[in-house]
Design an enzyme around this catalytic site. Structure first.
Site, PDB file in Angstrom:
ATOM      1  N   CYS A   5      35.541  60.614  46.435  1.00 45.17           N
ATOM      2  CA  CYS A   5      34.866  59.938  47.562  1.00 45.17           C
ATOM      3  C   CYS A   5      35.268  58.476  47.636  1.00 45.17           C
ATOM      4  O   CYS A   5      35.022  57.820  48.645  1.00 45.17           O
ATOM      5  CB  CYS A   5      33.348  59.944  47.399  1.00 45.17           C
ATOM      6  SG  CYS A   5      32.561  61.537  47.324  1.00 45.17           S
ATOM      7  N   CYS A  64      32.758  58.216  41.963  1.00 44.02           N
ATOM      8  CA  CYS A  64      33.533  59.427  42.270  1.00 44.02           C
ATOM      9  C   CYS A  64      34.842  59.008  42.912  1.00 44.02           C
ATOM     10  O   CYS A  64      34.848  58.402  43.996  1.00 44.02           O
ATOM     11  CB  CYS A  64      32.758  60.358  43.201  1.00 44.02           C
ATOM     12  SG  CYS A  64      33.816  61.700  43.800  1.00 44.02           S
ATOM     13  N   HIS A 112      33.286  67.018  45.595  1.00 47.15           N
ATOM     14  CA  HIS A 112      34.526  67.131  44.829  1.00 47.15           C
ATOM     15  C   HIS A 112      34.397  67.930  43.544  1.00 47.15           C
ATOM     16  O   HIS A 112      35.381  68.139  42.838  1.00 47.15           O
ATOM     17  CB  HIS A 112      35.117  65.735  44.567  1.00 47.15           C
ATOM     18  CG  HIS A 112      35.501  65.043  45.832  1.00 47.15           C
ATOM     19  ND1 HIS A 112      34.658  64.175  46.487  1.00 47.15           N
ATOM     20  CD2 HIS A 112      36.603  65.153  46.602  1.00 47.15           C
ATOM     21  CE1 HIS A 112      35.251  63.753  47.595  1.00 47.15           C
ATOM     22  NE2 HIS A 112      36.425  64.335  47.684  1.00 47.15           N
ATOM     23  N   HIS A 142      42.481  66.560  60.018  1.00 44.19           N
ATOM     24  CA  HIS A 142      42.947  65.242  60.476  1.00 44.19           C
ATOM     25  C   HIS A 142      43.437  65.342  61.925  1.00 44.19           C
ATOM     26  O   HIS A 142      43.222  64.446  62.735  1.00 44.19           O
ATOM     27  CB  HIS A 142      44.093  64.729  59.600  1.00 44.19           C
ATOM     28  CG  HIS A 142      43.835  64.843  58.128  1.00 44.19           C
ATOM     29  ND1 HIS A 142      44.506  65.726  57.322  1.00 44.19           N
ATOM     30  CD2 HIS A 142      42.953  64.200  57.328  1.00 44.19           C
ATOM     31  CE1 HIS A 142      44.057  65.617  56.083  1.00 44.19           C
ATOM     32  NE2 HIS A 142      43.112  64.706  56.061  1.00 44.19           N
ATOM     33  N   HIS A 193      46.400  68.018  57.878  1.00 42.73           N
ATOM     34  CA  HIS A 193      46.050  69.397  58.220  1.00 42.73           C
ATOM     35  C   HIS A 193      45.232  69.389  59.501  1.00 42.73           C
ATOM     36  O   HIS A 193      45.075  68.351  60.159  1.00 42.73           O
ATOM     37  CB  HIS A 193      45.343  70.098  57.044  1.00 42.73           C
ATOM     38  CG  HIS A 193      44.087  69.435  56.563  1.00 42.73           C
ATOM     39  ND1 HIS A 193      42.991  69.223  57.372  1.00 42.73           N
ATOM     40  CD2 HIS A 193      43.745  68.940  55.343  1.00 42.73           C
ATOM     41  CE1 HIS A 193      42.035  68.644  56.674  1.00 42.73           C
ATOM     42  NE2 HIS A 193      42.469  68.440  55.435  1.00 42.73           N
ATOM     43  N   LYS A 228      43.164  73.991  49.440  1.00 39.27           N
ATOM     44  CA  LYS A 228      44.474  74.517  49.046  1.00 39.27           C
ATOM     45  C   LYS A 228      44.304  75.689  48.100  1.00 39.27           C
ATOM     46  O   LYS A 228      45.054  76.657  48.156  1.00 39.27           O
ATOM     47  CB  LYS A 228      45.281  73.408  48.356  1.00 39.27           C
ATOM     48  CG  LYS A 228      46.017  72.551  49.343  1.00 39.27           C
ATOM     49  CD  LYS A 228      46.990  71.648  48.613  1.00 39.27           C
ATOM     50  CE  LYS A 228      47.028  70.301  49.302  1.00 39.27           C
ATOM     51  NZ  LYS A 228      47.228  69.179  48.442  1.00 39.27           N
ATOM     52  N   LYS A 276      34.883  76.099  53.039  1.00 38.79           N
ATOM     53  CA  LYS A 276      35.526  74.804  53.191  1.00 38.79           C
ATOM     54  C   LYS A 276      37.044  75.027  53.076  1.00 38.79           C
ATOM     55  O   LYS A 276      37.468  75.840  52.260  1.00 38.79           O
ATOM     56  CB  LYS A 276      35.030  73.897  52.053  1.00 38.79           C
ATOM     57  CG  LYS A 276      35.330  72.460  52.293  1.00 38.79           C
ATOM     58  CD  LYS A 276      34.700  71.565  51.257  1.00 38.79           C
ATOM     59  CE  LYS A 276      35.334  70.198  51.395  1.00 38.79           C
ATOM     60  NZ  LYS A 276      34.845  69.234  50.470  1.00 38.79           N
ATOM     61  N   CYS A 322      29.839  65.587  41.603  1.00 40.48           N
ATOM     62  CA  CYS A 322      29.806  65.208  43.024  1.00 40.48           C
ATOM     63  C   CYS A 322      29.808  66.516  43.824  1.00 40.48           C
ATOM     64  O   CYS A 322      30.676  67.364  43.604  1.00 40.48           O
ATOM     65  CB  CYS A 322      31.039  64.366  43.353  1.00 40.48           C
ATOM     66  SG  CYS A 322      31.402  64.338  45.116  1.00 40.48           S
TER      67      CYS A 322
END
Ligand code: MSP
Length: 517
Positions: free
Chosen positions: A128, A125, A146, A20, A17, A301, A298, A143
């Site tokens: 991570c 986690c 996440h 990256h 996405h 999806k 953030k 976490c």
């Protein structure tokens, strides 16, 4: 001189996405800029394909891990092709060459007694792919990144004596005259790392018994290498370690490892320590940029606010997508992006400023000079002024990876020329003082030529197009390489009088404001 630059290798549980793409485009711009400045560049990117996270994602999708990693790494390759990324290699951690390097390094550490066996219990986690302590968790015991409760892991694993490297590492980071000085950028993040380092380092587990999807340890095949140890080592596999000594000696150590802030600790503490342990040089610079959010949230999806490279390219074209992705927010701090913001910047910087400069210059050349570079005494005043801005503001900014500032300098140079056009008002001169007209149009063309040489790393295709439209001599890359080296503007300019121009075309069609935010 060599220049070795890397991006993180991306996890294949997710398709590429804009996040990256951001790091990869940034690395590509630096790589292209360095090549134009005469460096022998090696640019590496790739995919991180082992570990629990990937194995789990494959299971959820009803695929074997191998199927998933093959499919998704292909998606990354396609995305980088689409974005015109000039990586020299694309490394996959499931490749044989990489398994070989990981085993070699882990064995070296083991032989040097830097690895020992240890029984422990800790919270892990999977998102991570790291251990968390109680104080890392949020108020629900999850976490914070996440939003999942980490699982308790109790295993007997191999540990790496990270603690042994604290002093040496601190010294390399804080002492600029250390012969292996390790620069961490930006400054604030460097200070955080130094602060944490001073508190001391704990030894870390570097293997798993329960994770089959990984590289077996050479001295204990029941265990696989911890995915982060596996992943970090890609940076030396990519330059031929240990078998291709010539290549390794040529390119190692890395000049810049690029990444976002969440993985800075792995790169600036664990990675250099592993290298020191293995007797290898540490990287020269580690640069961690910020995270961007989408309209304040953030990207996720579930929220449906993820931007994919294909969408960016469809809307803005490849070159503008590259330019916008890295210039919308400063490189370093966190920042917020939106479709509205992207569209606005496109219209302001590209359609109105740059596009306008080229299209009106060409239209005037067509109207008054039969689409030829006018015959006149070369007037280089304007191009010299533009050169001063680009040389003093653009070049240092891009050398420091301040893409935002570099783009600002570029826009300032474009604005300078547009203002000159307004001041000259050639459409009036045509009636009042036509003798002055040739030198005016001529000078806008020279300035445009110069500007697009600097724009090349950002917009590799449109820069060539503009160069040709403006009737500039020879190959833009060769001319830029020569110019960046000696900074001499040819006496007759880049577009020589009499040369044929190309008819005006819309380079950056204006885009309607977005309905999507
Ligand atoms: N596999 C590890 C990296 C191993 S490197 C030896 C990993 N992969 S990842 O797929 O999660 O990629 C993280 C990187 O993607 C970030 O460090 C950053 O370069 C880029 N980004 C992903 N999302 C991003 C944003 N929202 N904003 C900015 N960069 C982002 O971590």
């Amino acid at each position: 001189m060599k220049f070795y630059i890397t991006t993180p290798i991306y996890y294949v549980n997710d398709i590429p996405h804009i996040g990256h793409s951001y790091t990869t485009i940034a690395a590509d711009i630096v790589a292209r800029w360095k090549r134009l400045n005469g460096f022998d560049v090696y640019f590496l990117t790739g995919t991180d394909e082992h570990g629990t996270k990937i194995a789990q994602a494959a299971k959820e999708k009803g695929k074997t891990p191998q199927e998933l990693v093959d499919e998704t790494s292909a998606r990354y390759k396609e995305a980088w092709k689409l974005l015109n990324i000039t990586n020299d290699d694309f490394i996959r951690t499931t490749e044989k060459r990489h398994g070989h390097t990981v085993q070699n390094i882990v064995q070296t550490l083991f032989d040097k007694k830097l690895i020992f066996k240890h029984k422990y219990e800790a919270l892990y986690c999977i998102g991570c792919e790291k251990f968390l302590s109680e104080k890392d968790l949020d108020e629900n015991g999850c976490c914070p990144d996440h939003k999942k409760k980490p699982a308790l892991q109790a295993e007997e694993n191999y540990f790496f004596k990270l603690s042994a490297f604290q002093d040496d590492l601190l010294n390399r980071i804080t002492n600029p005259s250390h012969e292996e000085h390790l620069e961490i950028q930006p400054e604030e993040r460097r200070n955080e790392i130094v602060g944490k380092l001073k508190l001391g380092l704990e030894d870390i587990s570097i293997s798993r018994t329960a994770v089959e999807w990984g590289i077996p340890l050479p001295f204990d095949k029941e265990q696989t290498a911890y995915v982060w140890i596996d992943a970090l080592i890609n940076y030396v596999t990519g330059v031929g370690y240990p078998d291709d000594k010539e290549m390794f000696e040529k390119y190692w150590p890395a000049d810049v490892h690029l990444m976002a802030k969440e993985i800075l600790w792995f790169h600036s503490v664990i990675w250099p320590s592993v290298l020191m342990g293995a007797g290898l040089a540490t990287p020269k610079k580690i640069y961690s940029h910020g995270w961007f959010t989408m309209n304040g949230s953030k990207m996720s999806k579930t929220l449906g606010n993820v931007i994919y490279p294909e969408e960016l390219v469809e809307k803005f074209g490849v070159d503008a997508a590259r330019y916008l992705a890295v210039t919308l927010i400063p490189f370093g701090p966190d920042g917020d992006i939106s479709w509205t913001g992207l569209t606005l910047k496109y219209n302001v910087d590209l359609a109105n400023n740059l596009g306008n400069l080229v299209s009106r210059t060409i239209k005037m050349a067509e109207k008054y000079f039969d689409l030829k570079v006018p015959q006149c005494n070369p007037d280089l005043e304007l191009v010299k002024k533009a050169a001063k801005i680009l040389d003093e503001d653009f070049a240092p900014a891009l050398n420091d990876l301040h893409f935002h500032k570099a783009a600002e300098a570029l826009q300032n140079a474009v604005t300078l020329v547009n203002q000159q056009i307004e001041n000259d008002a050639p459409w009036k001169l045509a009636k009042t003082d036509p003798d002055k007209l040739p030198a005016c149009i001529y000078s806008y063309l020279q300035a445009a030529d110069l500007i697009v040489m600097y724009l090349l790393p950002f917009m590799p295709e449109l820069s060539v197009k503009i160069w040709n439209i403006c009737g500039a001599e020879g190959n833009i890359e060769e001319t830029a390489k020569k110019y960046f080296k000696d900074k001499i503007i040819p006496e007759k300019g880049f577009s020589v009088s009499g040369s044929q121009l190309q008819a005006a075309q819309v380079l950056f069609p204006r885009i309607q404001a977005e309905k999507r935010q």
